[in-house]
Scaffold this active site. Structure first.
Site, PDB file in Angstrom:
ATOM      1  N   ASN A  90       0.803  -1.062  -0.034  1.00  0.00           N
ATOM      2  CA  ASN A  90      -0.238  -0.024  -0.153  1.00  0.00           C
ATOM      3  C   ASN A  90       0.846   1.209  -0.005  1.00  0.00           C
ATOM      4  O   ASN A  90       0.629   2.380  -0.603  1.00  0.00           O
ATOM      5  CB  ASN A  90      -1.086  -0.003   1.148  1.00  0.00           C
ATOM      6  CG  ASN A  90      -1.500   1.448   1.502  1.00  0.00           C
ATOM      7  OD1 ASN A  90      -2.487   2.098   0.896  1.00  0.00           O
ATOM      8  ND2 ASN A  90      -0.964   2.038   2.379  1.00  0.00           N
ATOM      9  N   TYR A 157       4.761   9.067 -11.138  1.00  0.00           N
ATOM     10  CA  TYR A 157       3.699   8.393 -10.384  1.00  0.00           C
ATOM     11  C   TYR A 157       2.992   7.143 -11.617  1.00  0.00           C
ATOM     12  O   TYR A 157       3.155   6.170 -11.376  1.00  0.00           O
ATOM     13  CB  TYR A 157       2.745   8.941  -9.791  1.00  0.00           C
ATOM     14  CG  TYR A 157       1.734   8.588  -9.061  1.00  0.00           C
ATOM     15  CD1 TYR A 157       2.033   8.273  -7.714  1.00  0.00           C
ATOM     16  CD2 TYR A 157       0.407   8.331  -9.417  1.00  0.00           C
ATOM     17  CE1 TYR A 157       1.203   7.394  -7.016  1.00  0.00           C
ATOM     18  CE2 TYR A 157      -0.495   7.696  -8.669  1.00  0.00           C
ATOM     19  CZ  TYR A 157      -0.187   7.232  -7.302  1.00  0.00           C
ATOM     20  OH  TYR A 157      -1.052   6.667  -6.374  1.00  0.00           O
ATOM     21  N   THR A 196      -7.603  10.949   1.171  1.00  0.00           N
ATOM     22  CA  THR A 196      -6.588  10.778   2.115  1.00  0.00           C
ATOM     23  C   THR A 196      -5.506  11.986   1.797  1.00  0.00           C
ATOM     24  O   THR A 196      -5.895  13.106   1.166  1.00  0.00           O
ATOM     25  CB  THR A 196      -5.588   9.673   1.584  1.00  0.00           C
ATOM     26  OG1 THR A 196      -5.227   9.988   0.317  1.00  0.00           O
ATOM     27  CG2 THR A 196      -6.694   8.147   1.509  1.00  0.00           C
TER      28      THR A 196
END
Length: 252
Positions: A90, A157, A196
């Site tokens: 994660n 990313y 988040t």
């Protein structure tokens, strides 16, 4: 019959989705190994009250070699062979955000170590050290839609997560003929857009599509970490886990 002893290893367990996954897996019959760069004392308190065995570890997952060595040593010292073993990859970072022409080694290399190299070395350690347990094994990599379509400003990313996707496919190819009970199933799962700290970082970035992310937050279209974690745990328990090696939680 012996009691179930399902082992879950969760990276990035102290915040965001990782913390929510840890909380969702605090159920009888599970045993957790949680690793992160920082502590979450409230989550540790909740885990203690649950009665579920949890081992907390501080580790910098931007160090791919030490991360693998740490995991190997932890698995070597388990006092009870698990009924099953699951590695949840994660931990991840989104920065650097910006144009390709602005990429620099000092920020790019730690990014790729965290998002790609460390998950690869930790998966290697996990598969090597759990072979002796003779139990089914799963690897779940938290991927992203950015792995499967380019996003301006997210070249690092996108590339790292795309590499992670291919690595999961490679694991499946290598272990396709593994005989029961030592089966291995690997999935790269895109979880959708979650509320988040990473999303907060994105909303404050100089990014061409930043307005879209700000509108998702303003319109309450972000999934909560808790809701997403519950759905991921249910996904892990699907009897067909691994049949779709590159998957998206929004398909279910």
């Amino acid at each position: 019959m012996s009691e179930a002893n399902h082992l879950y290893i969760i990276t990035g367990a102290s915040r965001g989705l990782g913390a929510a996954l840890t909380n969702a897996l605090l159920v009888p019959g599970n045993r957790l190994i949680c690793v992160a760069r920082s502590r979450n004392t409230e989550l540790e308190r909740i885990a203690t009250l649950s009665g579920v065995p949890v081992a907390w570890h501080l580790q910098d997952l931007a160090q791919a070699g030490p991360a693998a060595t740490w995991l190997a040593s932890v698995l070597d010292t388990l006092d009870l062979p698990p009924t099953s073993a699951t590695l949840i990859l994660n931990a991840g970072v989104v920065e650097p955000i910006g144009p390709v022409a602005a990429l620099q080694e000092k920020s790019l290399v730690p990014h790729l170590l965290t998002n790609l190299a460390a998950p690869m070395t930790m998966t290697a350690a996990f598969l090597e050290r759990t072979e002796k347990f003779g139990c089914p094994r799963k690897v779940l990599a938290i991927s992203s839609g950015a792995a499967r379509r380019p996003i301006e400003g997210w070249s690092a990313y996108c590339a790292g997560k795309a590499g992670l996707d291919m690595f999961m496919r490679s694991v499946n190819a290598e272990y396709a003929q593994a005989e029961a009970p030592r089966t291995v199933r690997a999935v790269a799962l895109a979880p959708g857009v979650i509320d988040t700290g990473m999303q907060a970082t994105i909303r404050n970035a100089d990014l061409a599509q930043v307005q879209r992310f700000r509108e998702l937050k303003a319109n309450q279209q972000l999934a909560s970490a808790e809701e997403t974690a519950g759905r991921i745990v249910a996904y892990l328990h699907r009897p067909d886990f691994g049949s779709t090696e590159l998957d998206d939680l929004r398909n279910y």
